[in-house]
Design an enzyme around this catalytic site. Sequence first.
Site, mmCIF file in Angstrom:
data_model
loop_
_atom_site.group_PDB
_atom_site.id
_atom_site.type_symbol
_atom_site.label_atom_id
_atom_site.label_comp_id
_atom_site.label_asym_id
_atom_site.label_seq_id
_atom_site.Cartn_x
_atom_site.Cartn_y
_atom_site.Cartn_z
ATOM 1 N N ASP A 1 0.898 -1.142 0.390
ATOM 2 C CA ASP A 1 0.236 0.132 -0.269
ATOM 3 C C ASP A 1 0.871 1.578 -0.333
ATOM 4 O O ASP A 1 2.289 1.623 1.042
ATOM 5 C CB ASP A 1 -1.441 -0.019 1.146
ATOM 6 C CG ASP A 1 -2.265 0.778 1.318
ATOM 7 O OD1 ASP A 1 -2.889 0.976 0.398
ATOM 8 O OD2 ASP A 1 -2.279 1.873 1.650
ATOM 9 N N GLU B 1 1.165 0.079 -4.854
ATOM 10 C CA GLU B 1 0.232 0.962 -4.913
ATOM 11 C C GLU B 1 0.896 2.375 -5.178
ATOM 12 O O GLU B 1 0.898 3.274 -4.604
ATOM 13 C CB GLU B 1 -1.341 1.069 -4.087
ATOM 14 C CG GLU B 1 -2.581 2.185 -4.416
ATOM 15 C CD GLU B 1 -2.513 2.605 -2.814
ATOM 16 O OE1 GLU B 1 -4.045 2.649 -3.377
ATOM 17 O OE2 GLU B 1 -1.923 3.302 -2.075
#
Length: 398
Positions: free
Chosen positions: A85, A126
Amino acid sequence: FVASANNEAPYSTWFSWRANDPGWQQPWGGGQVWHWSGVRDLYYYGVFWGGMPDLNYTNPAVEAEMFATATYWLDDMGADGFRLDAVKYLMEDGEIIDNAPSTFTFWNRFRGHLDTVAPDAFTVGEAWDATSIVLEYIDAGLHTCFEFDLAGQMISSAGSGDGRGVATKMDEITDAYPYLQYATFLTNHDQQRVFSQLGQDPGANKVAAAMLLTLPGVPFVFYGEEVGMISSWTHEDVRRPMHWTGASDGGFTSGTPWQSPAANVGTNNVATMRSEDDSLWNHYRRLVQTRAASVALRRGTHQIMATGRDQVLAYLRWHEDQAVAVVHNLHEADVSGWATQLSSSRLAPGPHAATDLLTGEEVAAVDVGQGGAITSWTPVAELAGHRTLVIELVPTSR
């Protein structure tokens, strides 16, 4: 964090502390990133919000601990890899908060660690940014990253009924990335759900899913897209429990879920859609099965095919000896008077039988010219609104 706030060894420098707030702002135009702790008259760093302090990755002990954590999940727990993330914000170089040089060097070291511990481990990062920035994380060692520009273009094209943007973006991506080394998706846990973005239109959502699962790349589906869960833009709303049934708890748990399901749980759930052959859920299922059975869809190159209609997006996928032509009608209206064209390809000259892999039905055959050219081929005379054809082309004798 509490031990670090109290200056307790060995955690005193596991987080970033300072005596004043320098006034730095979140890169996306949000609020402050240094937060008053109320302990020792110090501020701590947390780029997303005060309830989420950032680890201090400049501390070698922090890096070693997180590398050990990765090893635990790979070796002891049997994980095959990681979805990473917010990879842009791991480290800071002074006031450079996102995409700092030290962040890229960290991910390079992380890749080296994975290659030593589990060479087959897979990472997807991401990096919510333009394609040009995302590529830097591939260069830094991540196996794949989510391709946000393409995701936005697929949703835009499904909403507008105009495929030119996707065609242009795919050509850019093909030129930019190492072969197929990017992750495709429609929305994620930080975005309004695609069913809501597309006006809760099942047809538009079906064609968006069809683009996702027939284009090159490594596709990811955010849970709930396959049943058309709805949301506002807020994180809590996007992350409601999965709609397994139409019950008040969505069939998510025998207890009490942290939030109620979305308002359309009664109609848009797995149990209901499973029994409806034309449902969005069954459409996703057929697309996934078709992709899994086709090496051309999983690993093939792509060539955009001219169609003479902005609403008709077509491309040829090819790998080794399998060729698949994909045709989408991105608009709700049926379209006729269209034809595909391709100046050259790897197709062998001569007639090719054509079968829609989604339905098993034969469509009009195509006669391929010299150099693999297709001068004018119309698989079906009238292409229904929001319909997708996934056509395997097989050479036949004259």
